[in-house]
Design a protein around this motif. Structure first.
Motif, PDB file in Angstrom:
ATOM      1  N   MET A   1      30.493  47.790  35.855  1.00  0.00           N
ATOM      2  CA  MET A   1      29.678  46.847  36.614  1.00  0.00           C
ATOM      3  C   MET A   1      28.397  46.572  35.838  1.00  0.00           C
ATOM      4  SD  MET A   1      29.919  48.685  40.290  1.00  0.00           S
ATOM      5  CE  MET A   1      29.096  50.062  39.507  1.00  0.00           C
ATOM      6  N   ASP A   2      27.861  45.380  36.046  1.00  0.00           N
ATOM      7  CA  ASP A   2      26.543  45.004  35.528  1.00  0.00           C
ATOM      8  C   ASP A   2      25.685  44.663  36.731  1.00  0.00           C
ATOM      9  OD1 ASP A   2      24.286  43.937  34.414  1.00  0.00           O
ATOM     10  OD2 ASP A   2      25.332  42.805  32.863  1.00  0.00           O
ATOM     11  N   GLU A   3      24.849  45.641  37.141  1.00  0.00           N
ATOM     12  CA  GLU A   3      24.070  45.449  38.361  1.00  0.00           C
ATOM     13  C   GLU A   3      23.060  44.329  38.213  1.00  0.00           C
ATOM     14  OE1 GLU A   3      22.338  49.010  39.767  1.00  0.00           O
ATOM     15  OE2 GLU A   3      24.220  50.125  39.808  1.00  0.00           O
ATOM     16  N   GLU A   4      22.492  44.164  37.025  1.00  0.00           N
ATOM     17  CA  GLU A   4      21.478  43.134  36.839  1.00  0.00           C
ATOM     18  C   GLU A   4      22.066  41.743  37.000  1.00  0.00           C
ATOM     19  OE1 GLU A   4      18.266  41.715  33.418  1.00  0.00           O
ATOM     20  OE2 GLU A   4      19.497  43.506  33.130  1.00  0.00           O
ATOM     21  N   LYS A   5      23.248  41.498  36.402  1.00  0.00           N
ATOM     22  CA  LYS A   5      23.889  40.192  36.493  1.00  0.00           C
ATOM     23  C   LYS A   5      24.911  40.106  37.613  1.00  0.00           C
ATOM     24  CE  LYS A   5      23.309  39.278  31.552  1.00  0.00           C
ATOM     25  NZ  LYS A   5      23.987  38.950  30.271  1.00  0.00           N
ATOM     26  N   GLN A   6      25.080  41.220  38.349  1.00  0.00           N
ATOM     27  CA  GLN A   6      26.020  41.257  39.467  1.00  0.00           C
ATOM     28  C   GLN A   6      27.430  40.878  39.014  1.00  0.00           C
ATOM     29  OE1 GLN A   6      24.890  41.634  43.242  1.00  0.00           O
ATOM     30  NE2 GLN A   6      23.627  42.888  41.926  1.00  0.00           N
ATOM     31  N   ARG A   7      27.890  41.490  37.932  1.00  0.00           N
ATOM     32  CA  ARG A   7      29.222  41.200  37.401  1.00  0.00           C
ATOM     33  C   ARG A   7      30.086  42.443  37.496  1.00  0.00           C
ATOM     34  NH1 ARG A   7      27.749  37.852  31.835  1.00  0.00           N
ATOM     35  NH2 ARG A   7      26.890  35.999  32.850  1.00  0.00           N
ATOM     36  N   ILE A   8      31.406  42.226  37.705  1.00  0.00           N
ATOM     37  CA  ILE A   8      32.363  43.318  37.842  1.00  0.00           C
ATOM     38  C   ILE A   8      33.493  43.080  36.854  1.00  0.00           C
ATOM     39  CG2 ILE A   8      33.809  44.591  39.459  1.00  0.00           C
ATOM     40  CD1 ILE A   8      32.270  43.190  41.728  1.00  0.00           C
ATOM     41  N   LEU A   9      33.845  44.114  36.106  1.00  0.00           N
ATOM     42  CA  LEU A   9      35.002  44.051  35.216  1.00  0.00           C
ATOM     43  C   LEU A   9      36.138  44.838  35.840  1.00  0.00           C
ATOM     44  CD1 LEU A   9      33.595  44.390  31.598  1.00  0.00           C
ATOM     45  CD2 LEU A   9      34.480  42.358  32.741  1.00  0.00           C
ATOM     46  N   LEU A  10      37.350  44.262  35.781  1.00  0.00           N
ATOM     47  CA  LEU A  10      38.503  44.834  36.454  1.00  0.00           C
ATOM     48  C   LEU A  10      39.624  45.096  35.463  1.00  0.00           C
ATOM     49  CD1 LEU A  10      38.565  42.280  39.416  1.00  0.00           C
ATOM     50  CD2 LEU A  10      37.491  44.534  39.423  1.00  0.00           C
ATOM     51  N   CYS A  11      40.564  45.896  35.929  1.00  0.00           N
ATOM     52  CA  CYS A  11      41.782  46.158  35.153  1.00  0.00           C
ATOM     53  C   CYS A  11      42.971  45.972  36.086  1.00  0.00           C
ATOM     54  CB  CYS A  11      41.761  47.567  34.576  1.00  0.00           C
ATOM     55  SG  CYS A  11      43.271  48.004  33.686  1.00  0.00           S
ATOM     56  N   LEU A  12      43.987  45.222  35.628  1.00  0.00           N
ATOM     57  CA  LEU A  12      45.186  44.958  36.428  1.00  0.00           C
ATOM     58  C   LEU A  12      46.418  45.657  35.854  1.00  0.00           C
ATOM     59  CD1 LEU A  12      44.724  41.118  37.105  1.00  0.00           C
ATOM     60  CD2 LEU A  12      43.953  43.036  38.494  1.00  0.00           C
ATOM     61  N   LYS A  13      46.225  46.507  34.860  1.00  0.00           N
ATOM     62  CA  LYS A  13      47.362  47.168  34.235  1.00  0.00           C
ATOM     63  C   LYS A  13      48.068  48.081  35.228  1.00  0.00           C
ATOM     64  CE  LYS A  13      45.523  47.247  29.516  1.00  0.00           C
ATOM     65  NZ  LYS A  13      45.137  48.113  28.381  1.00  0.00           N
ATOM     66  N   LEU A  14      49.400  48.087  35.151  1.00  0.00           N
ATOM     67  CA  LEU A  14      50.180  48.939  36.043  1.00  0.00           C
ATOM     68  C   LEU A  14      49.907  50.422  35.758  1.00  0.00           C
ATOM     69  CD1 LEU A  14      53.657  47.181  36.237  1.00  0.00           C
ATOM     70  CD2 LEU A  14      51.975  47.415  38.026  1.00  0.00           C
ATOM     71  N   SER A  15      49.613  50.717  34.511  1.00  0.00           N
ATOM     72  CA  SER A  15      49.330  52.111  34.175  1.00  0.00           C
ATOM     73  C   SER A  15      48.050  52.600  34.847  1.00  0.00           C
ATOM     74  CB  SER A  15      49.202  52.260  32.665  1.00  0.00           C
ATOM     75  OG  SER A  15      48.187  51.412  32.159  1.00  0.00           O
ATOM     76  N   GLU A  16      47.160  51.687  35.247  1.00  0.00           N
ATOM     77  CA  GLU A  16      45.906  52.058  35.887  1.00  0.00           C
ATOM     78  C   GLU A  16      45.976  51.974  37.403  1.00  0.00           C
ATOM     79  OE1 GLU A  16      43.328  53.239  34.370  1.00  0.00           O
ATOM     80  OE2 GLU A  16      43.966  52.928  32.296  1.00  0.00           O
TER      81      GLU A  16
END
Length: 1644
Positions: free
Chosen positions: A771-786
């Motif tokens: 996450m980037d709290e300053e820019k309010q951004r979220i990075l995600l992962c859609l991999k089945l292994s995760e």
């Protein structure tokens, strides 16, 4: 107020008969003084009783003033008349008028045009030119509150609301109009205003026609410095002018405004004052003629008589006046016709030019619960005593709400009332009270008032009782205001904040006249409430409407009007008054939803509760039922059944399954009702619904996040694809949050095109990675292994069951319009017509069976595609005649795929021919499969049954394969590097074969190569170059489409991802592992992978500890805090965090320093616990041997001992306090905290006890830094004369205590201390010449440096430079050189502490002149506004000259300091310097000088007394007290005596101090503060008997009950602490007796 009873009679004793009748007599006239001879017999009789036998008056003398109550009545507005002269005090300065406090609680107003002629002329000039004049100052600049002014009444009128208003003038021609040039005399004190500024002085307007008054500049200097703060006099400024000289028969007058001369000016008979030209403010010497309870009469100037009412008696001397006593008085007012003169004896008026004090603003408006009546005056009002002991006055009109409700009997002396402080009379030094019941200025209150001034930001409105409020510009009435001054308006309170004295109002007519309820809080905003508000913001999303008390609400775009409004900002405007209805309110969150659409909402009453499910959905995701209104291209327009609110249900939100979304949209029709639909969002009034079961379930089970602050890395959230870009997909979650899944995190398989993997609206499960709290951004992962489930079988079966349930729903909607699966029927094959118009497609054509057109056949329906209106059938005999067989759940059976749909496949069991459905996907995210992974018709599969009966679906439900995780959702192993999409194609390649291929894709650690149409191989990044440059990326040398020639060096099994031996039987079915290294291509063969078998430990055996290898970055694991690398295709390694670098900055963000695929040089340190990975180091450290330099993390800070540091390899070391720095510091552990990364050197490693050092000389031995305190390891290291600094390790009896000699410190009395220890460690500065010479020597010894060594040398130089820069930027670093101090003072030039430290730096080196120069620089540099900072430097300079200079240089600095600072402060500082340096004679002389110059300053006398007592000069102190009482004003005497007595207790003779207190209390027995101080002193210094004697005396005084309670409580506390139970009981009995006596007195 020594005898309160005499001044304020309580009543009840010897009432005179006439007093009881006085209130009932009709008022014949309003004059304060009755000068007529004709009186009734009753009045004459009363005067005879009061005064005794009446004396005859002489004809040549004026008739004596009658000493009765009427003569001493207070001034009222009715008694004022035009031309009356008054002394007033400026209470408030506005732009257009002055508010002046008059005697007896009256108030008048001076218009801006009644200041003086010169000021009015400048005003007219400014208005005519419409330009601001620089010389024209505002009234607030010229007339500060508290200034005494002489004024005259110009008119007494009534305002629009009926209140009387007194108009005044301070124009000298109005005030001094009775004077002429011949009446002017030297010594007269007149009021004048500056009319012109000349070169040598000022022309003063004194209002005398024909006289020109001039004020020389030298006569104004002292006033300008002290009273005017150094500023020049300004035109229109008011002055008290003393006539020094009169020339040419009064035509030329020379004035003086010197404060001492003005204060001493007294009107005398020689000045020929007449009754017609007496002026207020004149000081006179008078004799007391008569003393009465209501006041006294005075005679002054031999022939004049005046009165002093009870308000203006000196409080300290009240009750002590006697006939023929001589007093000093000040004229307050002169009546123009009756010539009645009023005077005051209050001390503050006896010093012309003094400023009157204000009451604390917090007291104004305060309610006093119990105020005691001291006296009641029938014609004017009542005097009260407040809770703090001060007196206050209430006029008759303020004693009751109405005249009818007024009861004089309720205000007997001693009665208590609840009152409110409404104002403060500066002239009387009394608070003004009111007993009326005031309505608090609550929001919504209608109030009447005047606009007193207009500004750009709004108008100031004044209400009754001097309450003022602000009407902002946008709250003014829409009607123009013709003239802002004195316009009577009705307004309404918007915001009221009594604590902050904040009152905001509105004049908008619609709001003021509104009949709807006033909305003042969110709690009052009930659904259905209609109210008026005003728009504060109009944007594309709607309008924000504001109500009272700062309550705000939102009107969404769809609620603005029944017709669509595309641009609300063009339709509505800021400040527009609107009528709204409340839809929904959440008071806790202060959320308010409103609507402008009132007509469409039926209301049962004015407070009808309107239920709005839409707003419920907005905040709580409530489930509702909807009705389809219309089908649109992208979804359904529906209506929420609970209140017919329209909403939108997108097509992709009908189901979790993409196929079923399209199917439901196709078959749903207008009028159909859908159940269990959830509101997803309401953006801009546009309501979006969702029917996805996965999303609804997540919300109901609270597996969602409602705000960004709730998100944590590692969370798994259910959402849906919002947008698909080339670089990734955006996933949105319930409650509006969204994140990005980058292309690399979309799938475990290689992603060529993002659109091949997902579609917009598809349900997915995402794992939050960062996450980037300053820019309010979220990075995600859609991999089945995760995100894959731990039980994929159960999850895939759940998806299959849900899919069939939704298909059943569709069949119900279709109402049996199509055939069900597994139904056997006869139909025409491929031709002919059928009732439903469906076409049949036979997927399997059997060679042994021929069909002709028109032939009837018996078929089995495999699947009905309701979307395409197609039926898939089979003619196989084994399916048409299934065999009955008993089946069990979770049993495994072989099956053959008969048909493949998008979400599932239909297969037939080989044993029985029964149809079963198996899922194609095992997870929401499992959407992409390579061709080799797809199911094909006729393919043999193994299925695990989950149901044994067909049920409503017509088929059995099963999952593919055994009950274990399938290969294509398997979690990727660490050994896997090649794409999982590589198919295991059978090939004839062998080890050593050379092949040609085309680069298919390039990844950071491997490259895929297409060898032919079917076969694909992989090239690891280590197999591209023979010698890999450190820091480069080998795979970047290859591009997609590039032709390459490679040699086969191994093969990898697709299923297990293990590298197979060359002799493995399945090697020909593996994925070839290739190499394009030149050495491999030239040789006959190459290095085979896994030459010693498949065991990981066998593969790692060749790598030994300390060996250097080249590795390639795979990724940085933030959870485990290690760097994952690859050495070869089959060898992996890990680098722990502490072994990544020797630079702590790199370890703060390692993911930024190490890029995927980057080549690094590492040292092998061993293997991990599982023996599957190598443990590596990038710092060259492979063991913690002595002398090893590495990084560590502080885990514990032990005071006075040292640090515990976590080291690499799981070891722990200890750093002693002696080994933390190369320089001694007072607080060695101050800059170390737990978790901090430090660079350390291993001193010893024995018996698992590691000693480490943090000294820079050890951790960075190549640096050329100076070591102030070298390390002492043995006795030989100590040299004679060496300065040794360290820390005490232990103290033993045999030891000897030693002290380090210190240089004398320069003391600064203002709080600064000169210390020789201001400098700290020296900054490590590199010597460029030494570096260059060193480098030349190294070139001689080592002529050839490898590329690696050059790179390391470059990195070392960069690290040293970065350390130097960091040291210079360190805010905690202490300056060490003059340049350091110059940088500091340049960054903060007005900080005196920095300049003082700079001076101390030079003084340590005994460079006195440099220290003086620094002080002079500081005085020139520090801003003139920073007076205290400049004073600090002056004091330091005085200190310096006192210690190192001569008396002459000290006096020069002192004279300059007095000139540029407040003289008193400079004198006091120098006296302190003399005293501290034991120069007592100089200090004594200086104090005597101060007494002459500042004789009016109480603090000077007290400081001198302290100085004398500390030196033991008690007799001198006694003489000083006598001098102080002569020099100080009378009002200061009691306080000074008390302070001297306290000093005697502390430093002198306690017996003499007791005598002083006793003498003071005998004169002022009711000064409770003196009693309290006396008791405190005696408790500390006296015996218990003496203390008890004082308490016994004080509890028998006649004081107020509140004061007595205080002393009884103190007495009781004292006895509880020091006494016995008998003495405690005695105090309680005495208190009880006092209460009973008071009660009996009240009853009588």
């Amino acid at each position: 107020m020594a005898s309160m009873e005499e001044n304020f009679p309580r009543g009840g004793t010897q009432k005179k008969p006439s007093e009881g009748k006085a209130p009932r007599r009709p008022i014949e006239q309003d004059n304060l003084f009755d000068t007529h001879h004709e009186e009734g017999s009753q009045k004459r009789k009363r005067i005879q009783e009061d005064q005794g036998k009446r004396k005859k008056l002489k004809a040549e003398k004026k008739e004596a003033i009658k000493a009765n109550a009427k003569d001493f009545e207070l001034l009222t507005v009715e008694a004022l008349s035009e031309g009356m002269l008054l002394l007033g005090c400026v209470k408030e300065s506005n732009d257009f008028e002055l508010v002046v406090s008059l005697p007896n609680g009256l108030t008048g107003f001076v218009q801006v045009t009644h200041i003086c002629d010169a000021y009015s002329k400048m005003l007219n000039e400014q208005v005519a030119t419409e330009e601001l004049l620089e010389d024209l100052n505002s009234l607030s600049d010229l007339y500060p509150p508290g200034m005494l002014v002489r004024c005259t009444v110009t008119s007494v009128g009534k305002t629009m609301d009926g209140h009387q208003s007194v108009k005044l003038s301070i124009n000298p021609k109005d005030v001094n109009k009775a004077l002429n040039t011949t009446a002017l005399r030297s010594g007269m004190l007149l009021s004048g205003l500056v009319s012109s500024v000349e070169d040598h002085g000022y022309l003063i307007d004194i209002g005398v026609s024909g006289a020109k008054a001039f004020l020389p500049r030298q006569k104004s200097q002292s006033y300008i410095k002290s009273a005017n703060k150094g500023a020049e006099l300004k035109i229109g400024q008011y002055l008290n002018c003393l006539i020094e000289e009169v020339k040419n028969n009064g035509r030329i007058v020379r004035l003086s405004i010197t404060q001492s001369e003005v204060a001493a000016a007294i009107a005398t008979e020689e000045q020929n004052w007449a009754l017609g030209n007496l002026l207020p403010g004149l000081l006179v010497k008078a004799q007391v003629q008569k003393v009465t309870p209501y006041g006294i009469t005075l005679s002054f100037l031999s022939s004049f008589t005046g009165i002093v009412d009870f308000m203006h008696l000196d409080p300290k001397k009240a009750g002590s006046y006697s006939q023929s006593q001589t007093v000093k008085a000040c004229i307050l007012s002169v009546h123009p016709t009756s010539k009645a003169v009023r005077l005051t004896l209050r001390q503050v008026f006896l010093q012309p030019g003094s400023v009157l004090g204000q009451l604390a603003s917090s007291r104004i408006g305060m309610v006093v619960e119990e105020s005691v009546v001291k006296s009641f005056h029938a014609k004017t009002g009542a005097i009260f005593e407040l809770d703090d002991g001060t007196l206050a006055f209430a006029r008759l009109k303020h004693l009751s709400d109405t005249k009818k409700s007024f009861k004089p009997g309720a205000f007997k002396a001693g009665s208590k009332h609840r009152c409110r402080i409404i104002d403060y009379s500066l002239m009387d030094e009394l608070a003004l009270l009111s007993l009326k019941h005031y309505e608090a200025a609550k929001p919504g209150l209608i109030a009447h008032g005047f606009i007193v001034c207009a500004r750009e930001f709004g108008c100031i409105v004044k209400f009754y009782n001097d309450v003022k409020g602000l009407v902002p510009k946008n709250e003014l009435s829409s009607e123009p205001i013709p003239s802002p001054e004195k316009v009577f308006y009705k307004g309404q309170v918007l915001i009221s904040n009594p604590e902050e004295k904040k009152l905001i109002l509105t004049l908008k007519k619609t709001l003021v006249m509104s009949k709807f309820p006033v909305l003042t809080s969110y709690e009052a905003a009930k659904p259905g409430l209609i109210a008026h508000g005003f728009i504060v913001c109009a944007r594309e999303f709607g309008c924000i409407v504001k109500f009272y008390n700062d309550v705000k609400g939102l009107v969404p775009k769809n609620e603005l009007s029944s017709e669509p409004i595309p641009s609300p900002e063009k339709v509505f405007y800021k400040g527009q008054v609107v009528k709204v209805i409340v839809l929904k309110c959440e008071p806790e969150q202060e959320k308010l939803l409103l609507s402008f659409k009132l007509m469409s909402r039926p209301l049962e009453g004015p407070q009808s509760c309107l239920q709005s499910p839409v707003t419920c959905l907005l905040f709580s995701a409530q489930m509702v039922d909807v009705k389809i209104l219309k089908k649109k291209d992208n979804g359904l327009e529906v209506s929420i059944l609970s209140d017919n609110v329209s909403a939108h249900l997108p097509t992709m939100h009908l189901s979790d399954h993409v196929v079923n979304c399209k199917l439901l949209y196709h078959w749903l029709q207008e009028g159909d009702i859908l159940h269990r639909v959830m509101c997803l969002s309401d953006k801009g009034g546009h309501i979006t619904l969702c029917r996805k079961p996965a999303v609804i379930s997540a919300v109901q089970e609270e597996q969602v996040v409602r705000s960004f602050s709730e998100i944590q890395p590692g969370m798994q959230l259910a959402g849906y694809v919002r947008n698909i870009m080339s670089y990734g997909v955006f996933v949105e979650f319930p409650f509006g949050l969204a994140g990005l899944a980058p292309k690399a995190a979309m799938s475990d398989k290689f992603v060529t095109d993002t659109k091949d993997h997902f579609v917009v609206g598809q349900t997915v499960v995402a794992n939050v990675t960062s996450m980037d709290e300053e820019k309010q951004r979220i990075l995600l992962c859609l991999k089945l292994s995760e995100v894959g489930s731990e039980d994929p079988v159960a999850e895939s079966f759940s998806l299959l069951s849900q899919c069939f349930e939704e298909m059943k729903e569709v069949r119900d909607i279709m109402s049996r319009r199509i055939c069900c699966p597994s139904a056997v029927s006869h139909t025409r094959a491929m031709t002919g017509r059928n009732p439903l118009g469906l076409s049949a497609v036979n997927l399997l054509v059997f060679i042994d069976k021929s069909l002709v057109a028109g032939q009837k056949a018996r078929v089995l329906v495999l699947h009905v595609d309701a979307l395409k209106s197609a039926v898939h059938i089979s003619l196989r005999e084994e399916l048409l005649k299934p065999k009955a067989k008993r089946l069990t759940e979770n049993s495994q059976h072989p099956a053959v795929v008969q048909h493949v749909a998008e979400e599932f496949a239909i297969a037939s069991l080989v044993e029985s021919g029964q149809l079963t459905a198996i899922p194609v996907a095992s997870h929401f995210n499992d959407t992409f499969r390579f061709d080799s992974e797809k199911l094909k018709v006729g393919q043999a599969v193994s299925v695990t049954l989950k149901t044994v009966l067909p049920g409503d679906h017509g088929v059995l439900l099963a999952v593919q394969g055994p009950a274990k995780k399938r290969a294509f959702i398997r979690s990727r192993k660490e050994s896997e590097t090649v794409e999982e999409g590589l198919a295991a194609v059978k090939h004839s390649l062998c080890f050593g074969d050379v092949v040609k291929g085309t680069v298919k894709s390039v990844r950071p650690t491997y490259v895929t190569v297409a060898i032919d149409d079917k076969l694909t191989g992989s090239i690891h990044t280590s197999q591209i170059l023979d010698e890999v440059p450190i820091g480069t990326f080998p795979t970047s040398r290859l591009k997609a489409g590039q032709k390459v020639t490679a040699r086969v060096i191994g093969g990898r099994d697709v299923k297990t991802h293990r590298y197979l031996p060359i002799t493995h039987p399945h090697f020909t079915q593996s994925v070839p592992e290739l190499s394009i290294r030149p050495s491999d291509l030239k040789g006959d063969g190459g290095t085979a992978l896994s030459p010693e078998g498949d065991s990981p430990s066998e593969r790692l055996r060749p790598y030994k500890s300390g060996q250097t290898v080249t590795c390639f970055v795979k990724k940085y694991n933030t959870i485990k805090s290690w760097l994952e690398v690859e050495i070869t295709p089959e060898i992996r390694g890990r680098v722990p965090q502490l072994l990544l670098s020797l630079n702590p900055k790199v370890l703060k963000h390692p993911e930024k320093s190490f890029k995927n695929g980057q080549a690094l040089s590492a040292t092998v340190t061993g293997t991990d616990a599982s023996e599957t990975n190598l443990c590596l180091s990038l710092t060259g450290v492979h063991s913690l041997a002595e002398g090893t330099i590495t990084l560590g993390t502080i885990t514990k800070v032990t005071p006075n001992v040292g640090l515990t540091i976590a080291l690499p390899f799981g070891k722990t070391g200890k750093a002693n306090i002696f080994h933390l720095s190369d320089s001694y510091t007072e607080q060695p552990l101050e800059n170390f905290s737990i978790g901090k990364l430090v660079r350390c050197c291993v001193l010893s490693n024995e018996d698992n006890k590691i000693e480490i050092s943090l000294r820079q000389s050890r951790t960075n031995p190549k640096s050329k830094n100076k070591v102030e305190d070298p390390e002492l390891t043995c006795v030989e290291d100590v040299r004679e004369g060496q300065l040794v600094r360290g820390y005490v390790r232990s103290v033993k009896q045999s030891g000897q205590e030693t002290k380090r000699a210190e240089a004398p410190r320069l003391q600064v009395s203002s709080g600064f201390t000169w210390d020789e220890g201001l400098n700290a460690l020296e900054v490590p500065v590199s010597n460029r010449k030494e570096e260059s010479s060193d480098s030349e020597e190294e070139d001689d010894t080592q002529k050839k440096q490898t590329k690696k060594e050059k790179e390391q040398e470059k990195q070392r130089v960069e690290k040293e430079l970065s350390k130097i820069e960091a040291a210079l930027m360190d805010p905690n670093r202490q300056p060490q050189t003059a340049d350091d101090f110059d940088r500091l003072v340049l960054s903060n030039p007005s900080s005196s502490i920095l300049w003082l430290q700079y001076m101390a730096f030079h003084l340590q080196a005994t460079e006195i002149e440099k220290a003086r120069a620094v002080a002079e620089r500081a005085l020139k540099t520090i801003s003139f506004r920073e007076e205290q900072e400049k004073l600090n430097v002056w004091v330091a300079l005085l200190n310096l000259e006192n210690m190192y200079g001569t008396e002459e240089t000290l006096m020069k600095v002192f004279e300059r300091a007095v000139q540029y600072n407040e003289p008193l402060k400079v004198f006091q500082h120098l006296a302190d310097i003399y005293a501290s340096s034991e120069k007592y004679q100089q200090a004594d002389d200086l104090y005597n000088t101060m007494l002459k110059r500042f004789r009016q300053e109480k603090s000077v006398w007290l400081k001198y007394a302290t100085f004398l007592l500390k030196r033991g000069q008690v007799e001198a102190t006694h003489r000083l007290l006598e001098r102080a009482l002569k020099g100080l004003p009378n009002k200061e005497h009691v306080d000074v005596i008390s302070k001297f007595a306290q000093l005697e207790f502390h430093f002198g003779d306690p017996e003499h101090a007791k005598a002083i207190f006793e003498s003071t209390l005998s004169s002022y027995p009711k000064r409770t503060d003196i009693w309290s101080i006396y008791i405190d002193m005696m408790i500390k210094h006296g015996s218990q008997k003496e203390v008890r004697d004082i308490f016994e005396r004080v509890i028998h005084l006649s004081l107020a009950a509140k004061r007595m309670k205080f002393f009884f409580k103190r007495y009781l506390d004292y006895e509880k602490k020091y006494g016995t139970s008998e003495t405690i009981q005695a105090v309680k009995v005495a208190a009880l007796e006092y209460v009973e006596s008071k009660s009996s007195l009240a009853e009588s």
